[in-house]
Design a protein around this motif. Structure first.
Motif, PDB file in Angstrom:
ATOM      1  N   GLY A   1       2.380 141.721-112.743  1.00 22.49           N
ATOM      2  CA  GLY A   1       3.232 140.738-112.086  1.00 22.49           C
ATOM      3  C   GLY A   1       3.635 139.647-113.060  1.00 22.49           C
ATOM      4  O   GLY A   1       2.846 139.259-113.923  1.00 22.49           O
ATOM      5  N   VAL A   2       4.871 139.179-112.923  1.00 17.81           N
ATOM      6  CA  VAL A   2       5.376 138.086-113.752  1.00 17.81           C
ATOM      7  C   VAL A   2       6.045 137.068-112.835  1.00 17.81           C
ATOM      8  O   VAL A   2       6.820 137.431-111.951  1.00 17.81           O
ATOM      9  CB  VAL A   2       6.399 138.583-114.801  1.00 17.81           C
ATOM     10  CG1 VAL A   2       7.020 137.417-115.566  1.00 17.81           C
ATOM     11  CG2 VAL A   2       5.763 139.568-115.765  1.00 17.81           C
ATOM     12  N   ALA A   3       5.724 135.799-113.060  1.00 10.20           N
ATOM     13  CA  ALA A   3       6.407 134.695-112.378  1.00 10.20           C
ATOM     14  C   ALA A   3       7.054 133.848-113.458  1.00 10.20           C
ATOM     15  O   ALA A   3       6.384 133.434-114.412  1.00 10.20           O
ATOM     16  CB  ALA A   3       5.428 133.861-111.573  1.00 10.20           C
ATOM     17  N   ILE A   4       8.356 133.623-113.334  1.00  7.85           N
ATOM     18  CA  ILE A   4       9.076 132.771-114.280  1.00  7.85           C
ATOM     19  C   ILE A   4       9.385 131.468-113.560  1.00  7.85           C
ATOM     20  O   ILE A   4      10.012 131.468-112.498  1.00  7.85           O
ATOM     21  CB  ILE A   4      10.361 133.453-114.800  1.00  7.85           C
ATOM     22  CG1 ILE A   4       9.992 134.764-115.512  1.00  7.85           C
ATOM     23  CG2 ILE A   4      11.125 132.509-115.732  1.00  7.85           C
ATOM     24  CD1 ILE A   4      11.171 135.579-115.988  1.00  7.85           C
ATOM     25  N   CYS A   5       8.899 130.360-114.136  1.00 11.48           N
ATOM     26  CA  CYS A   5       8.977 129.049-113.494  1.00 11.48           C
ATOM     27  C   CYS A   5       9.396 128.010-114.531  1.00 11.48           C
ATOM     28  O   CYS A   5       9.394 128.277-115.726  1.00 11.48           O
ATOM     29  CB  CYS A   5       7.608 128.617-112.971  1.00 11.48           C
ATOM     30  SG  CYS A   5       6.585 129.897-112.270  1.00 11.48           S
ATOM     31  N   ASP A   6       9.677 126.797-114.036  1.00 12.96           N
ATOM     32  CA  ASP A   6       9.851 125.699-114.977  1.00 12.96           C
ATOM     33  C   ASP A   6       8.454 125.223-115.390  1.00 12.96           C
ATOM     34  O   ASP A   6       7.441 125.694-114.884  1.00 12.96           O
ATOM     35  CB  ASP A   6      10.708 124.574-114.378  1.00 12.96           C
ATOM     36  CG  ASP A   6      10.088 123.911-113.164  1.00 12.96           C
ATOM     37  OD1 ASP A   6       8.886 124.103-112.891  1.00 12.96           O
ATOM     38  OD2 ASP A   6      10.824 123.189-112.465  1.00 12.96           O
ATOM     39  N   HIS A   7       8.395 124.292-116.351  1.00 15.78           N
ATOM     40  CA  HIS A   7       7.117 123.842-116.894  1.00 15.78           C
ATOM     41  C   HIS A   7       6.288 123.040-115.901  1.00 15.78           C
ATOM     42  O   HIS A   7       5.073 122.922-116.078  1.00 15.78           O
ATOM     43  CB  HIS A   7       7.344 123.008-118.158  1.00 15.78           C
ATOM     44  CG  HIS A   7       7.852 123.824-119.299  1.00 15.78           C
ATOM     45  ND1 HIS A   7       7.058 124.668-120.010  1.00 15.78           N
ATOM     46  CD2 HIS A   7       9.104 123.940-119.829  1.00 15.78           C
ATOM     47  CE1 HIS A   7       7.771 125.280-120.940  1.00 15.78           C
ATOM     48  NE2 HIS A   7       9.016 124.860-120.850  1.00 15.78           N
ATOM     49  N   GLU A   8       6.910 122.503-114.868  1.00 17.08           N
ATOM     50  CA  GLU A   8       6.188 121.683-113.897  1.00 17.08           C
ATOM     51  C   GLU A   8       5.434 122.515-112.867  1.00 17.08           C
ATOM     52  O   GLU A   8       4.517 122.028-112.222  1.00 17.08           O
ATOM     53  CB  GLU A   8       7.170 120.757-113.163  1.00 17.08           C
ATOM     54  CG  GLU A   8       7.824 119.736-114.063  1.00 17.08           C
ATOM     55  CD  GLU A   8       8.892 118.936-113.331  1.00 17.08           C
ATOM     56  OE1 GLU A   8       9.000 119.034-112.094  1.00 17.08           O
ATOM     57  OE2 GLU A   8       9.631 118.214-114.007  1.00 17.08           O
TER      58      GLU A   8
END
Length: 198
Positions: A77-84
């Motif tokens: 699984g991969v989650a791409i998020c902002d740094h916050e």
């Protein structure tokens, strides 16, 4: 805080394949959306390919964090998020999502599923529900599992590549990216390089 993409992948075949994914591309311009989605899928496949089974990692790529978990059965699984966006929350819901996927989609079918072809609409629900990390509070009891797992932080995606390898070369050689996405990558890199102070 922004959750941009969730991808479920399988690492057990000759190449990493995306079984199911969901994207929130509302922060991208109309003409950038397809290229951005394609590049996130490509990046997800690279980080899964370079992550050992049983390991969780957080990889920084420009303005985003890619949180990846590869299970011992090669389901990833991969989650791409902002740094916050909190990494603890990302890993918690990735773990729960992969458990649910493994329950609903037979592991015997994973190697033969077409690209992004798994029938698993739940991934879209997770993308909507976990835009707000506070929705993960009920899942914090799974934190004990995460504490037992080593998490590695890479400075950039370049540090994850093998010696002498460059992201530019991978982008050029990739069959997974269209000409338009390669052009988008080159233009974005050129635009960003004008602002670097040396």
């Amino acid at each position: 805080m922004k959750l941009i993409a969730i991808c479920i992948l399988y690492k057990g075949g000759p190449k990493v394949q995306t079984l199911k994914s969901a994207y929130d591309l509302s922060s991208f311009g109309y003409f950038q959306k397809s290229s951005a989605q394609e590049f996130m899928k490509f990046t997800s496949q690279i980080v899964v390919e370079r992550t050992q089974e049983g390991l969780r990692q957080s990889v920084k790529e420009k303005d985003y964090m890619c949180h990846v978990y590869v299970r011992r059965d090669s389901l990833s699984g991969v989650a791409i998020c902002d740094h916050e966006y909190p990494s603890r929350v990302a890993f918690t819901f990735i773990n729960k999502l992969l458990e649910q996927f493994a329950t609903e989609v037979s592991s015997a079918t994973w190697p033969s599923l077409p690209e992004d072809g798994a029938k698993f609409p739940t991934v879209n629900e997770y993308l909507a529900k976990y835009q707000d990390p506070k929705n993960a509070d009920a899942m914090m009891r799974l934190q004990a599992d995460l504490d037992e797992t080593k998490i590695i932080m890479h400075g950039t995606i370049e540090s994850m590549l093998e010696r002498g390898e460059k992201l530019d070369d991978l982008v050029e050689k990739s069959d997974a990216l269209s000409f338009q996405s390669r052009s988008f990558y080159k233009t974005a890199k050129k635009t960003n390089s004008c602002c670097v102070i040396q």
